[in-house]
Design a protein around this motif. Structure first.
Motif, PDB file in Angstrom:
ATOM      1  N   ILE A   1       0.869  -1.177   0.000  1.00  0.00           N
ATOM      2  CA  ILE A   1       0.000   0.000   0.000  1.00  0.00           C
ATOM      3  C   ILE A   1       0.901   1.221   0.000  1.00  0.00           C
ATOM      4  N   SER A   2       0.917   1.940  -1.085  1.00  0.00           N
ATOM      5  CA  SER A   2       1.840   3.063  -1.229  1.00  0.00           C
ATOM      6  C   SER A   2       1.402   4.252  -0.384  1.00  0.00           C
ATOM      7  N   MET A   3       2.365   5.114  -0.071  1.00  0.00           N
ATOM      8  CA  MET A   3       2.054   6.329   0.658  1.00  0.00           C
ATOM      9  C   MET A   3       1.150   7.227  -0.174  1.00  0.00           C
ATOM     10  N   THR A   4       1.292   7.178  -1.490  1.00  0.00           N
ATOM     11  CA  THR A   4       0.438   7.986  -2.361  1.00  0.00           C
ATOM     12  C   THR A   4      -1.023   7.577  -2.211  1.00  0.00           C
ATOM     13  N   LYS A   5      -1.272   6.269  -2.260  1.00  0.00           N
ATOM     14  CA  LYS A   5      -2.641   5.776  -2.096  1.00  0.00           C
ATOM     15  C   LYS A   5      -3.150   6.087  -0.702  1.00  0.00           C
ATOM     16  N   PHE A   6      -2.285   5.907   0.300  1.00  0.00           N
ATOM     17  CA  PHE A   6      -2.694   6.192   1.675  1.00  0.00           C
ATOM     18  C   PHE A   6      -3.073   7.658   1.841  1.00  0.00           C
ATOM     19  N   ASP A   7      -2.223   8.566   1.360  1.00  0.00           N
ATOM     20  CA  ASP A   7      -2.473   9.996   1.536  1.00  0.00           C
ATOM     21  C   ASP A   7      -3.787  10.419   0.884  1.00  0.00           C
ATOM     22  N   LYS A   8      -4.065   9.902  -0.306  1.00  0.00           N
ATOM     23  CA  LYS A   8      -5.317  10.248  -0.980  1.00  0.00           C
ATOM     24  C   LYS A   8      -6.514   9.743  -0.176  1.00  0.00           C
ATOM     25  N   THR A   9      -6.409   8.511   0.328  1.00  0.00           N
ATOM     26  CA  THR A   9      -7.508   7.936   1.098  1.00  0.00           C
ATOM     27  C   THR A   9      -7.668   8.648   2.439  1.00  0.00           C
ATOM     28  N   ALA A  10      -6.553   9.001   3.067  1.00  0.00           N
ATOM     29  CA  ALA A  10      -6.611   9.675   4.362  1.00  0.00           C
ATOM     30  C   ALA A  10      -7.294  11.032   4.254  1.00  0.00           C
ATOM     31  N   ARG A  11      -7.058  11.747   3.156  1.00  0.00           N
ATOM     32  CA  ARG A  11      -7.709  13.044   2.990  1.00  0.00           C
ATOM     33  C   ARG A  11      -9.222  12.883   2.910  1.00  0.00           C
ATOM     34  N   ILE A  12      -9.662  11.810   2.245  1.00  0.00           N
ATOM     35  CA  ILE A  12     -11.100  11.557   2.149  1.00  0.00           C
ATOM     36  C   ILE A  12     -11.664  11.172   3.509  1.00  0.00           C
ATOM     37  N   TYR A  13     -10.966  10.275   4.214  1.00  0.00           N
ATOM     38  CA  TYR A  13     -11.414   9.874   5.549  1.00  0.00           C
ATOM     39  C   TYR A  13     -11.518  11.094   6.452  1.00  0.00           C
ATOM     40  N   CYS A  14     -10.540  11.981   6.337  1.00  0.00           N
ATOM     41  CA  CYS A  14     -10.525  13.184   7.164  1.00  0.00           C
ATOM     42  C   CYS A  14     -11.787  14.001   6.925  1.00  0.00           C
ATOM     43  N   LYS A  15     -12.112  14.229   5.671  1.00  0.00           N
ATOM     44  CA  LYS A  15     -13.261  15.058   5.357  1.00  0.00           C
ATOM     45  C   LYS A  15     -14.577  14.384   5.732  1.00  0.00           C
ATOM     46  N   LEU A  16     -14.675  13.066   5.486  1.00  0.00           N
ATOM     47  CA  LEU A  16     -15.888  12.349   5.868  1.00  0.00           C
ATOM     48  C   LEU A  16     -16.078  12.348   7.384  1.00  0.00           C
ATOM     49  N   THR A  17     -14.968  12.140   8.099  1.00  0.00           N
ATOM     50  CA  THR A  17     -15.043  12.112   9.557  1.00  0.00           C
ATOM     51  C   THR A  17     -15.395  13.479  10.108  1.00  0.00           C
ATOM     52  N   LEU A  18     -14.843  14.532   9.504  1.00  0.00           N
ATOM     53  CA  LEU A  18     -15.169  15.888   9.933  1.00  0.00           C
ATOM     54  C   LEU A  18     -16.645  16.195   9.712  1.00  0.00           C
ATOM     55  N   LEU A  19     -17.183  15.781   8.569  1.00  0.00           N
ATOM     56  CA  LEU A  19     -18.594  16.013   8.292  1.00  0.00           C
ATOM     57  C   LEU A  19     -19.458  15.337   9.348  1.00  0.00           C
ATOM     58  N   SER A  20     -19.108  14.092   9.675  1.00  0.00           N
ATOM     59  CA  SER A  20     -19.860  13.362  10.696  1.00  0.00           C
ATOM     60  C   SER A  20     -19.716  14.023  12.063  1.00  0.00           C
TER      61      SER A  20
ATOM     62  N   GLN B   1     -19.058  17.160  12.736  1.00  0.00           N
ATOM     63  CA  GLN B   1     -19.761  18.438  12.763  1.00  0.00           C
ATOM     64  C   GLN B   1     -21.260  18.248  12.945  1.00  0.00           C
ATOM     65  N   GLU B   2     -21.802  17.160  12.397  1.00  0.00           N
ATOM     66  CA  GLU B   2     -23.212  16.860  12.601  1.00  0.00           C
ATOM     67  C   GLU B   2     -23.514  16.569  14.070  1.00  0.00           C
ATOM     68  N   GLN B   3     -22.469  16.145  14.804  1.00  0.00           N
ATOM     69  CA  GLN B   3     -22.636  15.861  16.225  1.00  0.00           C
ATOM     70  C   GLN B   3     -22.165  17.015  17.100  1.00  0.00           C
TER      71      GLN B   3
END
Length: 214
Positions: free
Chosen positions: A36-55, A57-59
């Protein structure tokens, strides 16, 4: 919007799975022969970050710890391989409809991430997490003989996740030191702390703004 998908991303937050050992500098993790490359990880982590933030903020929460989100991300990226192997070993199959986004959900993704984000990576992050959850429930259903319902799905998911964790011993898993995770499933220290080699990654406050969950 995306309540079900976001919940699935968060359901496996407790799965902090790791192993020690040497790993190529360009890799975030290796499980058996899967890198699992750092490139793939970084792209996925940015998405997780935003999804988690949205959740969050709803709380009513304004921020979430970046280190926790990044550990959750790498955990999911590795866990999916172990989960799929265990499902195959146990003769368990999961219908793609249980984890793939519907057409309406794909449209919601486009609305929630209108620009600057690769929709393919958003969909991958959500579906990856949902597939882990679906496999966990399916494994528990087979081992217990109990069919999942709205009332018992959480308990079955926990049992299935425990089985996936137990299966890690049958795989060669290595995480990059920057994640501060040990083979005993414990944190060595905060991401970027002195207990983690400084040359293997930046401290949280040195990360680009779009990688910070705050």
């Amino acid at each position: 919007m995306l309540n079900r998908a976001r919940a699935a991303v968060l359901i496996v937050a407790a799965l902090t799975l790791a192993s020690c050992g040497s790993i190529h500098p360009g890799d975030a993790a290796v499980v058996d022969d899967h890198s699992i490359s750092m490139t793939k990880f970084d792209k996925t982590a940015r998405i997780y970050c935003k999804l988690t933030l949205l959740s969050a903020q709803e709380q009513g929460m304004a921020s979430v710890p970046n280190a926790d989100v990044r550990r959750q991300t790498i955990s999911d990226l590795v866990t999916i391989y172990v989960a799929r192997d265990l499902a195959k070993e146990k003769g368990v199959s999961v219908d793609k409809k249980q984890y793939e986004l519907s057409g309406d959900q794909v449209k919601e993704v486009g609305t929630a991430f209108p620009k600057g984000d690769d929709a393919e990576h958003v969909e991958f992050a959500i579906e990856n997490s949902q597939e882990i959850a679906a496999i966990a429930v399916a494994l528990a259903e087979k081992s217990t003989g109990v069919t999942a319902t709205n009332e018992n799905s959480s308990q079955l998911a926990e049992a299935g996740h425990a089985a996936i964790i137990a299966a890690f011993k049958d795989h060669d898993v290595k995480f990059a030191p920057r994640f501060g995770l040990s083979s005993s499933l414990k944190e060595l220290g905060p991401t970027g702390s002195l207990s983690v080699p400084e040359t293997d990654g930046p401290a949280e406050d040195q990360l680009p703004a779009d990688q910070r969950c705050a």
